[in-house]
Design an enzyme around this catalytic site. Structure first.
Site, PDB file in Angstrom:
ATOM      1  N   HIS A  80       2.000  12.446  -6.862  1.00 33.44           N
ATOM      2  CA  HIS A  80       2.796  12.446  -8.081  1.00 33.44           C
ATOM      3  C   HIS A  80       2.977  13.855  -8.640  1.00 33.44           C
ATOM      4  O   HIS A  80       2.048  14.637  -8.669  1.00 33.44           O
ATOM      5  CB  HIS A  80       2.125  11.572  -9.131  1.00 33.44           C
ATOM      6  CG  HIS A  80       1.794  10.210  -8.627  1.00 33.44           C
ATOM      7  ND1 HIS A  80       2.697   9.448  -7.931  1.00 33.44           N
ATOM      8  CD2 HIS A  80       0.653   9.494  -8.682  1.00 33.44           C
ATOM      9  CE1 HIS A  80       2.110   8.305  -7.589  1.00 33.44           C
ATOM     10  NE2 HIS A  80       0.885   8.310  -8.029  1.00 33.44           N
TER      11      HIS A  80
ATOM     12  N   TYR B  11       6.893  10.269  -5.326  1.00 37.12           N
ATOM     13  CA  TYR B  11       7.395   9.226  -6.228  1.00 37.12           C
ATOM     14  C   TYR B  11       6.613   9.294  -7.534  1.00 37.12           C
ATOM     15  O   TYR B  11       5.536   9.889  -7.582  1.00 37.12           O
ATOM     16  CB  TYR B  11       7.341   7.834  -5.588  1.00 37.12           C
ATOM     17  CG  TYR B  11       5.999   7.394  -5.048  1.00 37.12           C
ATOM     18  CD1 TYR B  11       5.090   6.705  -5.840  1.00 37.12           C
ATOM     19  CD2 TYR B  11       5.644   7.652  -3.724  1.00 37.12           C
ATOM     20  CE1 TYR B  11       3.867   6.290  -5.341  1.00 37.12           C
ATOM     21  CE2 TYR B  11       4.423   7.245  -3.206  1.00 37.12           C
ATOM     22  CZ  TYR B  11       3.548   6.563  -4.024  1.00 37.12           C
ATOM     23  OH  TYR B  11       2.339   6.158  -3.526  1.00 37.12           O
TER      24      TYR B  11
END
Ligand SMILES: *[C@@H]1O[C@H](CO)[C@@H](O)[C@H](O)[C@H]1NC(C)=O
Ligand SMILES: *[C@@H]1O[C@H](CO)[C@@H](O)[C@H](O)[C@H]1NC(C)=O
Ligand SMILES: *[C@@H]1O[C@H](CO)[C@@H](O)[C@H](O)[C@H]1NC(C)=O
Ligand SMILES: *[C@@H]1O[C@H](CO)[C@@H](O)[C@H](O)[C@H]1NC(C)=O
Ligand SMILES: CC(=O)N[C@H]1CO[C@H](CO)[C@@H](O)[C@@H]1O
Length: 318
Positions: A296, A249
């Site tokens: 990330h 995400y």
């Protein structure tokens, strides 16, 4: 008779001139209308985020109808959003989302924020990242000139005013990164699980939540009317539309940047970026981070930010 004819013809000439004049005036208005319509998103700044550009790269990603902030009216989640969002982080004893939202908006403002975009608005925003490249920049006064100054997680101002400014209008954080918020600033919660919403409720009521997957602060110094919550659908949109599903995400910094594109007319970015080897440290501590060392997709975020720079959608200072 002769003078009369002369007089009449000059009347005709005057009338004709005015006729042409008004015809041109109305044509000009039509031209302006057509121009405004084709430009689409409009604002009062020289350059607006939503200005159209030859490249459709931006508008393939930017979706102005996605809900940015959660309120009671838009709180029902599509099944696919709920499934994706509740899978992001380990969540102990999943609470009933519907019930949690009910409690949330009995405590916090249930408003539509920032739906005031238009040709008369020029809202300038500074998004201040936490990169060590801010040290020695002397960007403080420049940052403080913006209408909105959006800060991320723990990024402090005290002691760093010369380089990062002293004004904060928004601070984006999640329970594990929470700090006190300036009395003038909005706390914008980035919820990555239902427990994060429960934590927010707890902060303003029982203060009993002290642990998520790690220790969290039971209190934050902020008033209720200064609380906003990023919509889970927005997080999924940033992940799918802007990151093309890279990584697990998006980072808080990247979500904040896209958030700014949605609520501002002009976006200036400060304190983003790493050294060429992908490592970076915060301006306020010395611990070293690395792009690859997290959930990330740092390098993909970096590429996307560079494309936004290339298209003049944002301006970066480093
Ligand atoms: C934009 O977002 C809205 C609301 O989520 C959605 O219904 C619509 O399909 C999206 N448009 C595009 C082009 O993805
Ligand atoms: C959550 O609670 C509501 C009633 O408040 C109920 O209608 C709904 O089915 C519950 N959802 C789940 C997943 O248990
Ligand atoms: C908490 O907020 C109050 C009111 O805004 C302020 O006077 C006080 O200094 C703040 N305390 C901290 C620790 O930030
Ligand atoms: C980080 O990951 C990218 C691919 O995701 C890779 O190309 C790069 O070499 C990695 N960098 C380091 C220092 O591990
Ligand atoms: C006016 C404007 O911002 N034009 C930009 C549109 O995008 C190209 C790249 O595709 C830029 O080079 C222009 O500056």
């Amino acid at each position: 008779m002769v003078p009369f004819t002369k007089c009449k013809s000059s009347y005709i000439r005057v009338a004709f001139t005015f006729g042409i004049f008004f015809l041109l005036m109305s044509l000009q208005n039509t031209v302006i209308d057509v121009f405004l319509e084709t430009r689409g998103g409009m604002c009062a700044c020289d350059k607006c985020v939503t200005d159209l550009n030859d490249s459709d790269w931006f508008f393939k990603r930017f979706n102005s109808t996605v809900s940015v902030l959660l309120n009671r009216r838009n709180s029902v989640l599509q099944a696919s959003v709920y499934r994706w969002w509740t899978g992001l982080q380990r969540d102990s004893g999943k609470a009933n989302y519907t019930d949690v939202v009910d409690t949330l908006f009995s405590l916090f403002p249930n408003e539509e924020h920032y739906s005031d975009a238009g040709p008369d608005r020029c809202r300038t925003c500074a998004v201040v990242g936490n990169s060590g490249n801010l040290l020695g920049s002397h960007y403080g006064p420049l940052i403080d000139l913006h209408d909105f100054v959006i800060r991320i997680n723990k990024g402090p101002t005290e002691g760093y005013e010369k380089d990062v400014g002293s004004k904060t209008t928004h601070r984006i954080l999640y329970p594990e990164s929470a700090v006190d918020v300036d009395s003038s600033a909005q706390l914008v919660l980035l919820p990555l699980k239902i427990k994060d919403l429960l934590w927010l409720i707890s902060v303003f009521t029982t203060k009993h939540i002290t642990h998520t997957y790690t220790k969290v602060r039971p209190t934050v110094n902020v008033t209720r009317d200064k609380v906003m919550i990023i919509h889970p659908e927005f997080i999924k949109y940033v992940y799918e539309s802007w990151l093309q599903k890279h990584g697990k995400y998006p980072s808080t910094g990247f979500i904040t940047l896209i958030y700014a594109l949605h609520i501002c007319d002009q976006v200036d970015v400060y304190g983003f970026g790493a050294k060429s080897d992908g490592s970076w440290h915060h301006y306020f501590d010395k611990s070293l981070s690395h792009f690859n060392k997290s959930n990330h997709p740092g390098d993909f975020e970096y590429k996307t930010i560079n494309e936004l720079l290339f298209l003049n959608k944002i301006t970066k200072h480093k």
